[in-house]
Design a protein around this motif. Structure first.
Motif, PDB file in Angstrom:
ATOM      1  N   LYS A 138     -12.725  -9.035  -0.392  1.00 31.16           N
ATOM      2  CA  LYS A 138     -11.656  -9.174  -1.389  1.00 31.16           C
ATOM      3  C   LYS A 138     -11.426  -7.852  -2.135  1.00 31.16           C
ATOM      4  CE  LYS A 138     -11.349 -13.280  -3.367  1.00 31.16           C
ATOM      5  NZ  LYS A 138     -10.353 -14.007  -2.555  1.00 31.16           N
ATOM      6  N   PRO A 139     -10.996  -6.808  -1.421  1.00 33.38           N
ATOM      7  CA  PRO A 139     -10.881  -5.466  -2.016  1.00 33.38           C
ATOM      8  C   PRO A 139      -9.679  -5.330  -2.950  1.00 33.38           C
ATOM      9  CG  PRO A 139     -10.015  -5.447   0.197  1.00 33.38           C
ATOM     10  CD  PRO A 139     -10.585  -6.830  -0.008  1.00 33.38           C
ATOM     11  N   PRO A 140      -9.624  -4.230  -3.717  1.00 29.21           N
ATOM     12  CA  PRO A 140      -8.541  -4.016  -4.679  1.00 29.21           C
ATOM     13  C   PRO A 140      -7.291  -3.464  -3.994  1.00 29.21           C
ATOM     14  CG  PRO A 140     -10.103  -2.223  -4.818  1.00 29.21           C
ATOM     15  CD  PRO A 140     -10.652  -3.180  -3.801  1.00 29.21           C
ATOM     16  N   VAL A 141      -6.519  -4.326  -3.351  1.00 34.77           N
ATOM     17  CA  VAL A 141      -5.354  -3.877  -2.591  1.00 34.77           C
ATOM     18  C   VAL A 141      -4.316  -3.252  -3.520  1.00 34.77           C
ATOM     19  CG1 VAL A 141      -3.501  -4.565  -1.023  1.00 34.77           C
ATOM     20  CG2 VAL A 141      -5.752  -5.652  -0.855  1.00 34.77           C
ATOM     21  N   ASP A 142      -4.019  -3.903  -4.634  1.00 36.79           N
ATOM     22  CA  ASP A 142      -2.985  -3.390  -5.529  1.00 36.79           C
ATOM     23  C   ASP A 142      -3.358  -2.030  -6.113  1.00 36.79           C
ATOM     24  OD1 ASP A 142      -1.431  -5.592  -5.116  1.00 36.79           O
ATOM     25  OD2 ASP A 142      -1.951  -6.594  -6.982  1.00 36.79           O
ATOM     26  N   GLU A 143      -4.628  -1.875  -6.492  1.00 40.37           N
ATOM     27  CA  GLU A 143      -5.057  -0.621  -7.111  1.00 40.37           C
ATOM     28  C   GLU A 143      -5.210   0.494  -6.086  1.00 40.37           C
ATOM     29  OE1 GLU A 143      -6.457  -3.554  -7.391  1.00 40.37           O
ATOM     30  OE2 GLU A 143      -7.236  -3.955  -9.405  1.00 40.37           O
ATOM     31  N   GLY A 144      -5.640   0.170  -4.872  1.00 43.97           N
ATOM     32  CA  GLY A 144      -5.817   1.163  -3.819  1.00 43.97           C
ATOM     33  C   GLY A 144      -7.161   1.859  -3.909  1.00 43.97           C
ATOM     34  N   LEU A 145      -7.504   2.586  -2.844  1.00 43.62           N
ATOM     35  CA  LEU A 145      -8.800   3.256  -2.786  1.00 43.62           C
ATOM     36  C   LEU A 145      -8.938   4.391  -3.796  1.00 43.62           C
ATOM     37  CD1 LEU A 145      -9.576   3.457   1.039  1.00 43.62           C
ATOM     38  CD2 LEU A 145     -10.648   2.008  -0.681  1.00 43.62           C
TER      39      LEU A 145
ATOM     40  N   ALA B  13      -3.376 -11.941   0.452  1.00 42.37           N
ATOM     41  CA  ALA B  13      -3.660 -12.753  -0.732  1.00 42.37           C
ATOM     42  C   ALA B  13      -4.123 -11.905  -1.909  1.00 42.37           C
ATOM     43  CB  ALA B  13      -4.724 -13.797  -0.395  1.00 42.37           C
ATOM     44  N   GLU B  14      -4.612 -10.699  -1.620  1.00 46.21           N
ATOM     45  CA  GLU B  14      -5.081  -9.807  -2.687  1.00 46.21           C
ATOM     46  C   GLU B  14      -4.006  -8.807  -3.114  1.00 46.21           C
ATOM     47  OE1 GLU B  14      -8.117 -10.512  -3.873  1.00 46.21           O
ATOM     48  OE2 GLU B  14      -8.171 -12.074  -2.335  1.00 46.21           O
ATOM     49  N   ALA B  15      -2.855  -8.807  -2.419  1.00 44.14           N
ATOM     50  CA  ALA B  15      -1.785  -7.846  -2.718  1.00 44.14           C
ATOM     51  C   ALA B  15      -0.657  -8.516  -3.480  1.00 44.14           C
ATOM     52  CB  ALA B  15      -1.250  -7.253  -1.417  1.00 44.14           C
ATOM     53  N   ARG B  16       0.039  -7.735  -4.289  1.00 45.22           N
ATOM     54  CA  ARG B  16       1.143  -8.312  -5.057  1.00 45.22           C
ATOM     55  C   ARG B  16       2.317  -8.671  -4.157  1.00 45.22           C
ATOM     56  NH1 ARG B  16       1.643  -2.773  -6.595  1.00 45.22           N
ATOM     57  NH2 ARG B  16       0.279  -3.153  -8.367  1.00 45.22           N
ATOM     58  N   ASP B  17       2.463  -7.944  -3.029  1.00 47.10           N
ATOM     59  CA  ASP B  17       3.551  -8.237  -2.107  1.00 47.10           C
ATOM     60  C   ASP B  17       3.260  -7.570  -0.758  1.00 47.10           C
ATOM     61  OD1 ASP B  17       4.291  -5.456  -2.398  1.00 47.10           O
ATOM     62  OD2 ASP B  17       5.430  -6.008  -4.197  1.00 47.10           O
TER      63      ASP B  17
ATOM     64  N   GLY C 136      -2.688  -1.155   3.006  1.00 47.13           N
ATOM     65  CA  GLY C 136      -3.525  -1.951   3.889  1.00 47.13           C
ATOM     66  C   GLY C 136      -4.379  -1.176   4.872  1.00 47.13           C
ATOM     67  N   PRO C 137      -3.835  -0.176   5.571  1.00 44.40           N
ATOM     68  CA  PRO C 137      -4.647   0.509   6.580  1.00 44.40           C
ATOM     69  C   PRO C 137      -5.898   1.182   6.029  1.00 44.40           C
ATOM     70  CG  PRO C 137      -2.317   0.987   6.912  1.00 44.40           C
ATOM     71  CD  PRO C 137      -2.424   0.276   5.595  1.00 44.40           C
TER      72      PRO C 137
END
Length: 285
Positions: free
Chosen positions: A170-177, A207-211, A219-220
């Protein structure tokens, strides 16, 4: 069928549910509160060859019925199933032994994502994990990234069995690496990743992303970070359909399935797209 690169693809995380026959308390009153049967599960434009049923969090009293129905002709299609069991129940061993007798059962999942990390090392849960190992089944672990440390000891206790980490932790997709949370993520993954029988499921990021646009942009990088730690031989793709695909299921599923082989790379594509899933879930046909 194969994907655009000619690789076989096994989707290792698909939910099927029927609220008309089984109880799903988490669905009550939501837009998702409707049947999603195998006939509703698209193959991402022909890219998905086989798929694995993962329990859909039915009410505890419906868990065995859900597992049994997943193997009935009325629910045709799965190559293997990952079913529910309460690993902390006093009779967890008996429950696991019962479901292990079903022909397609390959794994057990007991959702842990909302529990404190220390509960992962609780004696009752560790006894349940030992029962999973004795039955020769895989553990599907759905744990939030902030609680990964709690997974380290149980993995050491059941080192002879395979554990699959759902949803890339469940990583921070919205915030990014590049965010604080993103920079801390590889550190959190490093301890569990040192267990050689931990497999990371590349699933559930929508499911972890805003859109969908955020997922396409960031994602990649997220699965690549997991691949750097575990390698393609310990990764397998999963769409988390229909939970993580919503109304645009066909488009988002196809995009995700196309992304995974691209991230894995051409040399390891057969392994990353299907080979690991076949090995972990003992899929032979």
């Amino acid at each position: 069928m194969t994907d655009a690169h000619g690789a076989e693809v096994i989707d290792a995380h698909v939910h099927v549910r029927d609220p008309r026959r089984l109880r799903y308390d988490w669905l009550a009153g939501s837009a998702l509160d409707r049947p999603r049967l195998p006939g509703d599960i698209d193959d991402a434009g022909g890219a998905v060859t086989r798929w694995v049923f993962v329990e859909a969090d039915a009410a505890p009293e419906s868990a065995f019925e859900e597992a049994r129905r997943a193997e009935e002709p009325a629910w045709p299609g799965p190559a293997a199933t990952v079913v529910a069991a309460d690993l902390e129940a006093p009779d967890a061993g008996e429950r696991i032994e019962r479901v292990a007798g079903l022909p397609l059962v390959r794994g057990i999942r007991h959702l842990r994502q909302d529990l404190p990390g220390e509960r992962l090392a609780a004696p009752a849960l560790r006894r349940g994990l030992a029962a999973v190992a004795r039955a020769g089944l895989v553990l599907d672990a759905c744990v939030r990234r902030t609680r990964l440390d709690g997974l380290d000891r149980p993995l050491g206790d059941v080192h002879e069995s395979v554990t699959v980490l759902d949803r890339l932790d469940k990583p921070p997709v919205d915030e990014g690496l590049g965010s604080d949370a993103g920079r801390a993520r590889p550190t959190g993954l490093r301890r569990p990743a040192r267990h050689e029988r931990l497999v990371v499921k590349l699933s559930g990021l929508l499911a972890e992303a805003r859109d969908a646009a955020t997922l396409r942009g960031r994602g990649p990088d997220l699965p690549r970070a997991a691949l750097d730690l575990s390698g393609p031989e310990r990764c397998l793709p999963g769409s988390d359909r229909p939970v993580s695909t919503g109304a645009g299921g066909r488009t988002t599923t196809a995009a995700w399935i196309a992304l995974v082989p691209e991230v894995v790379g051409p040399t390891d594509r057969p392994r990353g797209a299907a080979g690991t899933a076949r090995e972990v879930h003992r899929i032979t046909d």
